[in-house]
Design an enzyme around this catalytic site. Structure first.
Site, PDB file in Angstrom:
ATOM      1  N   ASP A   1       9.208 -59.062   3.922  1.00  0.00           N
ATOM      2  CA  ASP A   1       9.209 -57.726   3.316  1.00  0.00           C
ATOM      3  C   ASP A   1       9.899 -57.722   1.956  1.00  0.00           C
ATOM      4  O   ASP A   1      10.478 -56.716   1.552  1.00  0.00           O
ATOM      5  CB  ASP A   1       9.858 -56.682   4.230  1.00  0.00           C
TER       6      ASP A   1
ATOM      7  N   GLY B   1      19.155 -51.367  17.961  1.00  0.00           N
ATOM      8  CA  GLY B   1      18.887 -50.649  16.717  1.00  0.00           C
ATOM      9  C   GLY B   1      17.480 -50.831  16.217  1.00  0.00           C
ATOM     10  O   GLY B   1      16.540 -50.194  16.686  1.00  0.00           O
ATOM     11  N   GLY B   2      17.316 -51.715  15.219  1.00  0.00           N
ATOM     12  CA  GLY B   2      16.044 -51.787  14.519  1.00  0.00           C
ATOM     13  C   GLY B   2      15.947 -50.651  13.523  1.00  0.00           C
ATOM     14  O   GLY B   2      16.841 -49.806  13.414  1.00  0.00           O
TER      15      GLY B   2
ATOM     16  N   GLU C   1      20.385 -51.166  10.608  1.00  0.00           N
ATOM     17  CA  GLU C   1      19.723 -51.147   9.298  1.00  0.00           C
ATOM     18  C   GLU C   1      19.949 -49.806   8.593  1.00  0.00           C
ATOM     19  O   GLU C   1      19.221 -48.869   8.848  1.00  0.00           O
ATOM     20  CB  GLU C   1      18.232 -51.414   9.481  1.00  0.00           C
TER      21      GLU C   1
ATOM     22  N   TRP D   1       9.708 -62.669  13.483  1.00  0.00           N
ATOM     23  CA  TRP D   1       9.190 -61.363  13.889  1.00  0.00           C
ATOM     24  C   TRP D   1       7.675 -61.427  13.766  1.00  0.00           C
ATOM     25  O   TRP D   1       7.164 -61.617  12.665  1.00  0.00           O
ATOM     26  CB  TRP D   1       9.736 -60.241  13.000  1.00  0.00           C
TER      27      TRP D   1
END
Length: 444
Positions: free
Chosen positions: A284, A147-148, A205, A422
C-alpha cells in the site's frame, strides 16, 4: 468489510509525502552475525475471519495447499476493542463475529482432522480448526491480532491510563489466552478456547496519527503505546509463569511505513525491548484511489516509499534487524482508464480497476490468471524489485514468486527476522506464493 488492508488504502493515500531513499543500515551486518545465517525465519500469515464466507477459505485449506507446514505463525484477523476499552466478541454485525470464530460447525470435508463437529462441543468454528491445525503442526503458533484498520477505533481510549491499560490487557488475556468465551448455546464457556492462541499481535492503526475516520488518536498515544506494550508483556509473562508454561507467550505488533507515522506513535527502542518482533507494512505504498498508477510494494524506490526505506527507517530509530519481519502482499492494487501509453506505470488513470471483492483490490490467485491469459503483459522493474500487469487500459501492481524471491534474498542479506503476508486466502490453491517465500528464506 471489516478489514484493515482495504482501509489502509486510505491511510497510505493520505500520507504520501516523499520518502528519500536511505542508505543501508550500518548495523545490519553485525545483526546478521549475531543472529546467525542458520537461525529460523518467521513466516507469518494472516488468516481472515471473514474469508470463510465469500472466498470460502477455511483453516483446512492451509493444510490442503501445504501452507500450514511452512508457516511459523498465523495471525488471526481480527479481535475488536469495545468502547469500554475491553477485548470482546459476540454476534454484532460489523463489530464481532462469534459465529465464524467459535460457533459455526464444520463438516468432515472442511475439518482439519476430517471429523465433523458435533452440536454440543464447546468449541467449533475457526478457533477449533486452528486448534486442530496446531495438533498436526506442533511448532506452529497462532496469535490473535487486535484491531486492524476498522477495529482500531477505541485503542487510544483503552491505552489512556494505567488503570485502563491494565483492564484492557486483562480482558484480552481472559478472552483469548485463558479462552473464557461468552456462552453461545452449547458453545463457549470458561476455558473453551484455552490453548488456541500463543500470544497477541497489536494492530493499532495508528497511535498518534490518523487512521480510519472514526479512530481516535492523541499526541500522548506514543507514550501510551509503549506503556500498553509493557503491560501486555508483564501480564502475559506472569500468566505463563503461573501456568509453568515451557515457552513464553509472544507479543508482536504491525507497524507503519511512513516516517511521520513512526515518529508520531512509536518509541522504537523502548517498545522493541518488550516485543518479540514487529511486522513492517510492506505494501500500500501507493493505492488505487490515487489518480496516477504507481508501485504498491517495491523493494527499492528512490525518493518514494519502499521496503528498503521502511527497514532503514526502523533500523535508524533503534530497531534490531532480527526483530523486523517484512510484510508482503498476496494481492494487487489496480487502476483502469490508464492513458499515456508505454508500460502504463506512472500514467494517469480514471479510477480503481474492477475486481472480484472490491474495486482496485484483487487477490493474487485472480491476478495470476490474468498474467496467464495472454491479454496482460507482465512488466518488471528489476532494479526496483516490483512487477505489474498491463493490458493497455488496466494496470495491476503486485508481487509474484519472482518478486518474492528477491525480497526473501533481501531478508537473508540484511539479517532480518522473516516475512509476513496479507493474506493467506489470496494465494493459489497450491500455495504458490507461500512456497516461494519458504524456499526463498531457505536460500533455495
Amino acid at each position: 468489510m471489516r478489514r484493515s488492508m482495504l482501509g489502509r488504502l486510505a491511510v497510505a493515500a493520505c500520507s504520501l509525502s516523499l520518502l528519500a531513499a536511505f542508505a543501508p543500515a550500518a548495523g545490519a551486518a553485525q545483526d546478521e552475525a549475531a543472529g546467525g545465517h542458520h537461525r529460523s525465519y518467521k513466516k507469518v500469515g494472516y488468516f481472515t475471519q471473514w474469508g470463510v464466507y465469500g472466498r470460502d477459505f477455511q483453516v483446512q485449506d492451509l493444510e490442503a495447499n501445504g501452507s500450514a507446514g511452512k508457516l511459523t505463525h498465523i495471525n488471526y484477523a481480527f479481535g475488536n476493542v469495545s468502547a469500554e476499552g475491553k477485548c470482546f466478541t459476540g454476534n454484532v454485525p460489523g463489530e464481532a463475529d462469534a459465529w465464524a470464530d467459535y460457533v459455526r460447525p464444520l463438516d468432515a470435508e472442511n475439518s482439519v482432522d476430517g471429523v465433523a463437529d458435533t452440536w454440543d462441543q464447546p468449541l467449533a468454528g475457526n478457533f477449533n480448526q486452528l486448534r486442530e491445525l496446531k495438533a498436526k503442526h506442533p511448532g506452529l503458533k497462532v496469535l490473535i491480532s487486535l484491531g486492524g484498520w476498522s477495529w482500531s477505533t477505541h485503542f487510544s481510549d483503552a491505552a489512556l491510563t494505567p488503570a485502563s491499560r491494565k483492564a484492557f490487557v486483562q480482558s484480552c488475556i481472559d478472552l483469548y489466552i485463558k479462552g473464557n468465551l461468552p456462552q453461545d448455546g452449547t458453545r463457549g464457556g470458561a476455558g473453551a478456547a484455552a490453548g488456541v492462541f500463543d500470544g497477541i499481535d497489536l494492530d493499532w492503526e495508528w497511535p498518534g496519527s490518523a487512521g480510519d475516520t472514526d479512530t481516535k488518536f492523541r499526541p500522548e498515544d506514543k507514550r501510551n503505546f509503549t506503556e500498553l506494550v509493557k503491560e501486555f508483556r508483564t501480564q502475559l509473562d506472569a500468566y505463563a509463569r503461573g501456568q509453568k508454561r515451557k515457552s513464553p507467550y509472544e507479543l508482536t505488533a504491525f507497524v507503519p511505513t511512513a516516517p511521520a507515522k513512526i515518529d508520531a506513535g512509536f518509541e522504537v527502542r523502548r517498545i522493541m525491548r518488550d516485543l518479540d518482533f514487529v511486522t513492517l507494512q510492506g505494501y500500500d505504498f501507493h493505492v488505487s484511489g490515487e489518480s496516477t498508477t504507481a508501485q504498491q510494494s517495491a523493494l527499492y524506490a528512490r525518493g518514494d516509499f519502499s521496503v528498503d526505506g521502511t527497514v532503514d527507517a526502523w533500523r535508524e530509530r533503534g530497531a534490531p534487524a532480527h526483530k523486523l519481519v517484512v510484510g508482503m502482499p498476496f494481492y494487487g492494487q489496480g487502476w483502469t482508464g490508464v492513458s499515456g501509453g508505454g508500460d502504463g506505470m506512472g500514467q494517469p488513470a480514471t479510477g480503481p480497476a474492477p475486481a472480484t471483492w472490491a474495486a482496485g483490490y484483487e487477490d493474487y490467485k485472480a491476478l495470476k490468471k490474468l498474467a496467464d491469459s495472454g491479454t496482460y503483459q507482465v512488466h518488471r522493474d528489476r532494479r526496483g524489485g516490483h512487477a505489474w500487469l498491463f493490458d493497455g487500459t488496466t494496470l495491476w501492481t503486485y508481487d509474484d514468486p519472482q518478486v518474492l524471491r528477491a525480497k526473501t534474498g533481501y531478508i537473508r542479506e540484511h539479517g532480518l527476522g522473516g516475512a509476513m503476508f496479507w493474506s493467506l486466502d489470496a494465494d493459489t490453491a497450491d500455495g504458490e506464493l507461500m512456497t516461494a517465500v519458504d524456499r526463498g528464506l531457505r536460500g533455495r
